[in-house]
Scaffold this active site. Structure first.
Site, PDB file in Angstrom:
ATOM      1  N   GLU A 141      -4.907   2.450   6.783  1.00  7.29           N
ATOM      2  CA  GLU A 141      -4.658   2.397   5.337  1.00  7.29           C
ATOM      3  C   GLU A 141      -5.303   3.621   4.685  1.00  7.29           C
ATOM      4  O   GLU A 141      -4.753   4.203   3.754  1.00  7.29           O
ATOM      5  CB  GLU A 141      -5.252   1.112   4.751  1.00  7.29           C
ATOM      6  CG  GLU A 141      -5.085   1.031   3.246  1.00  7.29           C
ATOM      7  CD  GLU A 141      -5.586  -0.279   2.641  1.00  7.29           C
ATOM      8  OE1 GLU A 141      -5.405  -1.349   3.254  1.00  7.29           O
ATOM      9  OE2 GLU A 141      -6.172  -0.200   1.555  1.00  7.29           O
TER      10      GLU A 141
ATOM     11  N   SER B 198     -10.765  -1.071   3.247  1.00  5.44           N
ATOM     12  CA  SER B 198     -10.117  -1.455   4.505  1.00  5.44           C
ATOM     13  C   SER B 198      -9.620  -0.218   5.235  1.00  5.44           C
ATOM     14  O   SER B 198      -8.922   0.619   4.651  1.00  5.44           O
ATOM     15  CB  SER B 198      -8.927  -2.374   4.232  1.00  5.44           C
ATOM     16  OG  SER B 198      -9.393  -3.564   3.656  1.00  5.44           O
TER      17      SER B 198
ATOM     18  N   ARG C  33       0.809  -1.228   0.000  1.00  2.67           N
ATOM     19  CA  ARG C  33       0.000   0.000   0.000  1.00  2.67           C
ATOM     20  C   ARG C  33       0.839   1.274   0.000  1.00  2.67           C
ATOM     21  O   ARG C  33       0.478   2.274   0.614  1.00  2.67           O
ATOM     22  CB  ARG C  33      -0.980   0.025   1.196  1.00  2.67           C
ATOM     23  CG  ARG C  33      -1.970  -1.109   1.201  1.00  2.67           C
ATOM     24  CD  ARG C  33      -2.945  -1.069   0.019  1.00  2.67           C
ATOM     25  NE  ARG C  33      -3.762  -2.258   0.008  1.00  2.67           N
ATOM     26  CZ  ARG C  33      -3.444  -3.364  -0.691  1.00  2.67           C
ATOM     27  NH1 ARG C  33      -2.386  -3.375  -1.483  1.00  2.67           N
ATOM     28  NH2 ARG C  33      -4.217  -4.417  -0.648  1.00  2.67           N
TER      29      ARG C  33
HETATM   30  C1  FAD Z   1     -15.434  -1.239  -1.343  1.00  5.80           C
HETATM   31  C2  FAD Z   1     -13.967  -0.963  -1.443  1.00  5.80           C
HETATM   32  C3  FAD Z   1     -13.091  -2.012  -1.658  1.00  5.80           C
HETATM   33  C4  FAD Z   1     -11.705  -1.763  -1.754  1.00  5.80           C
HETATM   34  N1  FAD Z   1     -10.870  -2.819  -1.983  1.00  5.80           N
HETATM   35  C5  FAD Z   1      -9.542  -2.601  -2.113  1.00  5.80           C
HETATM   36  C6  FAD Z   1      -8.649  -3.689  -2.373  1.00  5.80           C
HETATM   37  O1  FAD Z   1      -9.037  -4.823  -2.502  1.00  5.80           O
HETATM   38  N2  FAD Z   1      -7.326  -3.402  -2.509  1.00  5.80           N
HETATM   39  C7  FAD Z   1      -6.835  -2.121  -2.388  1.00  5.80           C
HETATM   40  O2  FAD Z   1      -5.628  -1.928  -2.540  1.00  5.80           O
HETATM   41  N3  FAD Z   1      -7.664  -1.091  -2.116  1.00  5.80           N
HETATM   42  C8  FAD Z   1      -8.991  -1.299  -1.983  1.00  5.80           C
HETATM   43  N4  FAD Z   1      -9.841  -0.235  -1.711  1.00  5.80           N
HETATM   44  C9  FAD Z   1      -9.285   1.100  -1.446  1.00  5.80           C
HETATM   45  C10 FAD Z   1      -9.245   2.013  -2.683  1.00  5.80           C
HETATM   46  O3  FAD Z   1     -10.242   1.685  -3.599  1.00  5.80           O
HETATM   47  C11 FAD Z   1      -7.902   1.926  -3.386  1.00  5.80           C
HETATM   48  O4  FAD Z   1      -6.885   2.306  -2.508  1.00  5.80           O
HETATM   49  C12 FAD Z   1      -7.869   2.812  -4.637  1.00  5.80           C
HETATM   50  O5  FAD Z   1      -6.756   2.463  -5.402  1.00  5.80           O
HETATM   51  C13 FAD Z   1      -7.844   4.307  -4.305  1.00  5.80           C
HETATM   52  O6  FAD Z   1      -7.986   5.004  -5.528  1.00  5.80           O
HETATM   53  P1  FAD Z   1      -8.688   6.430  -5.593  1.00  5.80           P
HETATM   54  O7  FAD Z   1      -8.569   6.918  -6.982  1.00  5.80           O
HETATM   55  O8  FAD Z   1     -10.053   6.356  -5.037  1.00  5.80           O
HETATM   56  O9  FAD Z   1      -7.721   7.270  -4.654  1.00  5.80           O
HETATM   57  P2  FAD Z   1      -8.135   8.371  -3.583  1.00  5.80           P
HETATM   58  O10 FAD Z   1      -8.866   7.689  -2.475  1.00  5.80           O
HETATM   59  O11 FAD Z   1      -8.784   9.521  -4.223  1.00  5.80           O
HETATM   60  O12 FAD Z   1      -6.693   8.809  -3.067  1.00  5.80           O
HETATM   61  C14 FAD Z   1      -5.864   7.906  -2.384  1.00  5.80           C
HETATM   62  C15 FAD Z   1      -4.460   8.502  -2.353  1.00  5.80           C
HETATM   63  O13 FAD Z   1      -3.952   8.527  -3.677  1.00  5.80           O
HETATM   64  C16 FAD Z   1      -3.509   9.835  -3.989  1.00  5.80           C
HETATM   65  N5  FAD Z   1      -3.732  10.071  -5.419  1.00  5.80           N
HETATM   66  C17 FAD Z   1      -4.862   9.876  -6.131  1.00  5.80           C
HETATM   67  N6  FAD Z   1      -4.661  10.203  -7.414  1.00  5.80           N
HETATM   68  C18 FAD Z   1      -3.380  10.629  -7.511  1.00  5.80           C
HETATM   69  C19 FAD Z   1      -2.576  11.125  -8.568  1.00  5.80           C
HETATM   70  N7  FAD Z   1      -3.031  11.261  -9.807  1.00  5.80           N
HETATM   71  N8  FAD Z   1      -1.304  11.480  -8.278  1.00  5.80           N
HETATM   72  C20 FAD Z   1      -0.814  11.364  -7.026  1.00  5.80           C
HETATM   73  N9  FAD Z   1      -1.516  10.915  -5.992  1.00  5.80           N
HETATM   74  C21 FAD Z   1      -2.779  10.547  -6.228  1.00  5.80           C
HETATM   75  C22 FAD Z   1      -4.338  10.763  -3.129  1.00  5.80           C
HETATM   76  O14 FAD Z   1      -3.674  12.013  -2.957  1.00  5.80           O
HETATM   77  C23 FAD Z   1      -4.432   9.944  -1.849  1.00  5.80           C
HETATM   78  O15 FAD Z   1      -3.275  10.130  -1.072  1.00  5.80           O
HETATM   79  C24 FAD Z   1     -11.222  -0.456  -1.618  1.00  5.80           C
HETATM   80  C25 FAD Z   1     -12.121   0.607  -1.404  1.00  5.80           C
HETATM   81  C26 FAD Z   1     -13.477   0.357  -1.330  1.00  5.80           C
HETATM   82  C27 FAD Z   1     -14.414   1.505  -1.108  1.00  5.80           C
END
Ligand code: FAD
Length: 301
Positions: free
Chosen positions: A296, A226, A178
């Protein structure tokens, strides 16, 4: 990425608007995250192109800003965010296929990239099927499952580091559980190097993993995935269950009965409610198992 300093002024608003940015003032952050929690950001700016991003960074380098992806791994505070939330839209959502490579803008939905791989008989991204959010968020947090992470499919990423744009090869990226070491960059494009799928088994792998998610995660109630990272050799879900905490509520937030590492927003949860549950879990798990849990989700206030 966060900085302290002044907030966007009217000249910058005009300049960014002329470059196609959509600018919202006092925008509730509850609209932009899967938890559906969070007060207003001073400004929410959708940036459609590299030209506009470049202009934003050069003009607003002293502003307090935060890059948002799909908001699926974030808890925003009840008082919102004093500064600018930026979201990469427009051209940053484009995806192209070049032989066995997929080049994706960081604002593209991860699910669209997984579907593109599937349609083009390319394998390597099955481990992120069913994970919500954008490509940028997935790379920043090295999204994945218990056995595999997205980093395995990455060839390199294009980023803005301060005001300079650069392509970083995978070998130079310090991916871990992560984390990516790219937390201080703005990821703009990602190049995935995949394999031709001769077995044609991706769809069945993806269907099984999506089915497992449906059975084990509270997908119909707002949440942020998570809450904690799994400590080596432990599952937070099990630790929470064995601590007798599943189903406990504080205000409008509840520790999911389905999965102990998920907190759900039952409708009117505040960030304060969620933070109180996070503290409760941390304290109880420390008392019972002497394990320190690390969040996380990103807590942005
Ligand atoms: C139902 C559910 C299930 C999930 N299952 C998993 C799983 O199985 N495995 C897993 O790893 N995660 C899981 N997640 C967590 C999440 O979906 C992941 O971490 C996902 O990759 C986050 O992406 P996001 O675009 O929503 O990022 P955000 O939540 O918007 O941001 C997360 C971080 O990434 C940074 N970020 C976003 N875009 C950029 C960019 N372009 N440049 C630099 N930094 C950036 C943000 O600044 C922040 O620090 C789950 C979430 C949910 C709601």
């Amino acid at each position: 990425m966060e900085k302290r300093g002044k907030v966007i002024d009217s000249n910058l608003i005009k300049l960014l608007s002329s470059l196609g940015c959509k600018i919202l003032k006092d925008e509730p952050l509850s609209r932009h995250c899967s938890f559906k929690i969070g007060g207003p950001a001073d400004f929410f700016v959708e940036i459609p192109s590299k030209e506009a991003l470049d202009c934003f960074l050069r003009s607003a380098s002293t502003c307090n800003y935060f890059v948002l992806g799909g908001g699926t791994n974030i808890l925003f505070g009840d008082d919102g965010y004093r500064g600018i939330i930026i979201s990469l839209a427009g051209k940053f959502k484009e995806i192209s296929v070049l032989g066995e490579k997929i080049i994706s803008g960081s604002g593209a939905l991860l699910s669209n990239v997984v579907n593109t791989a599937l349609k083009n008989s390319l394998t390597g991204l099955e481990c992120v099927a069913g994970i919500p959010g954008t490509v940028g968020g997935a790379i920043c947090g090295n999204a994945g499952n218990k056995y595999q992470w997205i980093s395995e499919a990455v060839e390199g990423v294009e980023v803005y580091k301060s005001l300079d744009e650069e392509f970083i090869n995978k070998e130079k990226i310090v991916f871990g559980y992560r984390k990516s070491g790219l937390e201080n960059c703005i990821i703009t494009n990602v190049s995935f190097f995949l394999k031709r799928n001769t077995e044609n088994d991706s769809l069945s792998t993806i269907s099984k993993s999506v089915q497992k998610r449906l059975e084990t995660q509270p997908l119909s109630i707002p949440n942020a995935g998570s809450i904690f990272k799994n400590p080596v050799e432990f599952s937070v879900g099990k630790l929470v269950e064995e601590s007798g905490l599943k189903g406990i509520c504080i205000g409008g937030a509840k520790i999911s009965e389905l999965h102990g590492n998920f907190i759900v927003n039952c409708g009117d949860a505040s960030a304060k409610d969620v933070l109180a549950l996070i503290d409760l879990i941390k304290n109880r798990v420390k008392e019972k198992f002497n394990i320190d849990l690390e969040t996380e989700i990103k807590i942005i206030k």
